[in-house]
Design a protein around this motif. Sequence first.
Motif, PDB file in Angstrom:
ATOM      1  N   SER A 115     -48.764  55.460 -15.149  1.00 25.59           N
ATOM      2  CA  SER A 115     -48.249  55.855 -16.601  1.00 25.59           C
ATOM      3  C   SER A 115     -48.612  56.645 -17.567  1.00 25.59           C
ATOM      4  O   SER A 115     -48.329  57.700 -18.178  1.00 25.59           O
ATOM      5  N   MET A 119     -48.783  60.030 -16.264  1.00 26.40           N
ATOM      6  CA  MET A 119     -47.875  60.556 -16.706  1.00 26.40           C
ATOM      7  C   MET A 119     -47.917  61.648 -18.104  1.00 26.40           C
ATOM      8  O   MET A 119     -47.643  62.678 -17.721  1.00 26.40           O
ATOM      9  N   ILE A 157     -43.046  55.024 -22.135  1.00 26.01           N
ATOM     10  CA  ILE A 157     -41.223  55.037 -22.176  1.00 26.01           C
ATOM     11  C   ILE A 157     -41.024  55.647 -23.249  1.00 26.01           C
ATOM     12  O   ILE A 157     -40.077  56.730 -23.519  1.00 26.01           O
ATOM     13  N   MET A 192     -41.889  59.456 -23.086  1.00 27.97           N
ATOM     14  CA  MET A 192     -41.252  60.754 -22.147  1.00 27.97           C
ATOM     15  C   MET A 192     -40.018  61.371 -23.146  1.00 27.97           C
ATOM     16  O   MET A 192     -39.426  61.988 -23.104  1.00 27.97           O
ATOM     17  N   TYR A 236     -38.622  64.442 -23.594  1.00 27.14           N
ATOM     18  CA  TYR A 236     -37.580  64.659 -22.519  1.00 27.14           C
ATOM     19  C   TYR A 236     -36.251  65.374 -24.300  1.00 27.14           C
ATOM     20  O   TYR A 236     -35.551  66.437 -24.193  1.00 27.14           O
ATOM     21  N   TRP A 264     -39.166  65.648 -14.858  1.00 25.76           N
ATOM     22  CA  TRP A 264     -39.525  64.719 -13.665  1.00 25.76           C
ATOM     23  C   TRP A 264     -39.868  64.469 -12.558  1.00 25.76           C
ATOM     24  O   TRP A 264     -40.013  63.501 -11.669  1.00 25.76           O
ATOM     25  N   THR A 321     -42.762  65.297 -12.620  1.00 27.01           N
ATOM     26  CA  THR A 321     -44.569  64.482 -13.013  1.00 27.01           C
ATOM     27  C   THR A 321     -43.922  63.295 -13.370  1.00 27.01           C
ATOM     28  O   THR A 321     -45.354  62.548 -12.450  1.00 27.01           O
ATOM     29  N   ILE A 322     -42.621  62.458 -13.680  1.00 25.88           N
ATOM     30  CA  ILE A 322     -42.729  61.311 -13.683  1.00 25.88           C
ATOM     31  C   ILE A 322     -42.445  60.693 -12.105  1.00 25.88           C
ATOM     32  O   ILE A 322     -43.413  59.270 -11.998  1.00 25.88           O
TER      33      ILE A 322
END
Lengths: 302, 229
Positions: free
Chosen positions: A16, A19, A159, A162, A166, A248, A250-251
């Motif tokens: 993560s 990411m 999270i 991210m 987004y 998405w 990359t995640i």
Amino acid sequence: MDTYLLQIFNGISVSSIFMLAALGLAITFGLMKIINMAHGEFIMIGAYAAYVIQNIFSQYLPASIFDFYFFIAIPASFLAAGIFGWVLERLVICHLYGRALDSILATWGVSLILQQLARSIFGAPNVDVKSPDWLNGALLIHPGLQLPYKRLFIMLMVIICMTAIYYLMYRSNYGRKIRAVMQNRAMAASLGINTRKIDAYTFAFGSGLAGIAGCALTLLGSIGPTLGTNYIVDTFMVVVLGGVGSLWGTIAGGFLIGTGNTTLEFLTDATLGKVLIFTLVIIFLQWRPKGLFTINSRSLDE
Amino acid sequence: MLEVKNLQAFYGESIILKNINLDVQEGRIVCLLGRNGVGKSTFLKSIMGLVNTPCGSIRLQGSEIIDQPTYARARAGIGYVPQGRDIFPHISVKENLQLGLEVNNGKGNISPEVYELFPILKEMLARKGGNLSGGQQQQLAIARALVAHPKLLMFDEPTEGIQPSIIKDIGKVILHLKKEGYTILIVEQYLEFILDIADYYYVMDKGTIVAQGFVCDMDKETIQHKISI
């Protein structure tokens, strides 16, 4: 089984972090077609920024609030790496647009300079960042399987980042402009978008994300001038596997690399595991050269 | 509105436009005719600042813009509908339209008039720009240029590769825009389309202007001969 589950958990929490760093790389590559070899050094800058904040707290501020230094360290890492990124874009990168090969060489040089800079300021040996007390300990699932708070905290942090990315990329005016410039630079400029400004801000933002990744890494171990070099290869692998410029992708790429890596290392050993995961990525890219998430459309000019 | 004097333009080392003089007066529809590859699109790009223009002068409402970057020219009031439309393929129709507002820093709203001119777009707001048909993309590109109410509108071959019924619609829209007082510069090869809508014409060949005049006085056959291969 418990050991394996813990390994997987650790793998996901490390990936993560990748990411986060990979997203910065994917956005800047997607926007400017610049391969930034110095991206790893922004991870390092973020980590040292956390180190500096920690030192300020332990030396100048009462011990009772030391445990909260990490909440200052996260934005500080973002800002420090972001400012370095902005300066780099203005001084070097802006002369390299459309010259991918030159950009590799030039940014690699920059990465060496930044490493030496860190060595001159902080010394060559690794330094430790003391984690806040409230992150020590672990969540007990059942005897034999404990999930360390530190790694849970890292996942939560990623999270949150991210989600923020987004919203910035897909729900804001600024993100709309970034996507427009990515898809058609000349047309975006013809609509009155200052593409140079978008480039500079986006590069700084991508670098800042790497800085946050560096800040997270301080929870997992000691940090040194070559911290970035150790992580840049995995970061690039996540970007390539996921598909350049796709959030998405990359995640998903980060998840696959993280869990795949730990699984293979668990089944074989650390070196062989690395070799196997590289081989699998190469084979996968033969099959889908553009990565996991590719975008199809009717437009001809692609 | 727009005065171009002694303009030269280059792609890399090769010269495309040699010495162009062209005026677009306020409220008029001016058309630039010519064969493929004579430099018509390059001319619009050089007004937009997308190609290298080392000498000459481009004045918009009296002020020189040749040294301005592309985005500043757009903000000065030039709306550009390029050849091939250049719709952003991976974002929605609505976002494509919203990007048209960037000349005002993204402020303002998309006026309902845009949807009246192009009703089809209203049904497609959520679709990806790249999924529209060629004609729909052309309408979207015109709408995107219109949302910011530019002083000068430039169309690059709006009829190219588009079915006849939509060509008719686009012709009607252009006439409507003229009534509203827009100043328009159109690059075309399709003479019939121009005859109904333009006031003044220029003919370009090999990077220079070889003929000009009012459309009502135009000798159709000579001009057709000049622009056909």
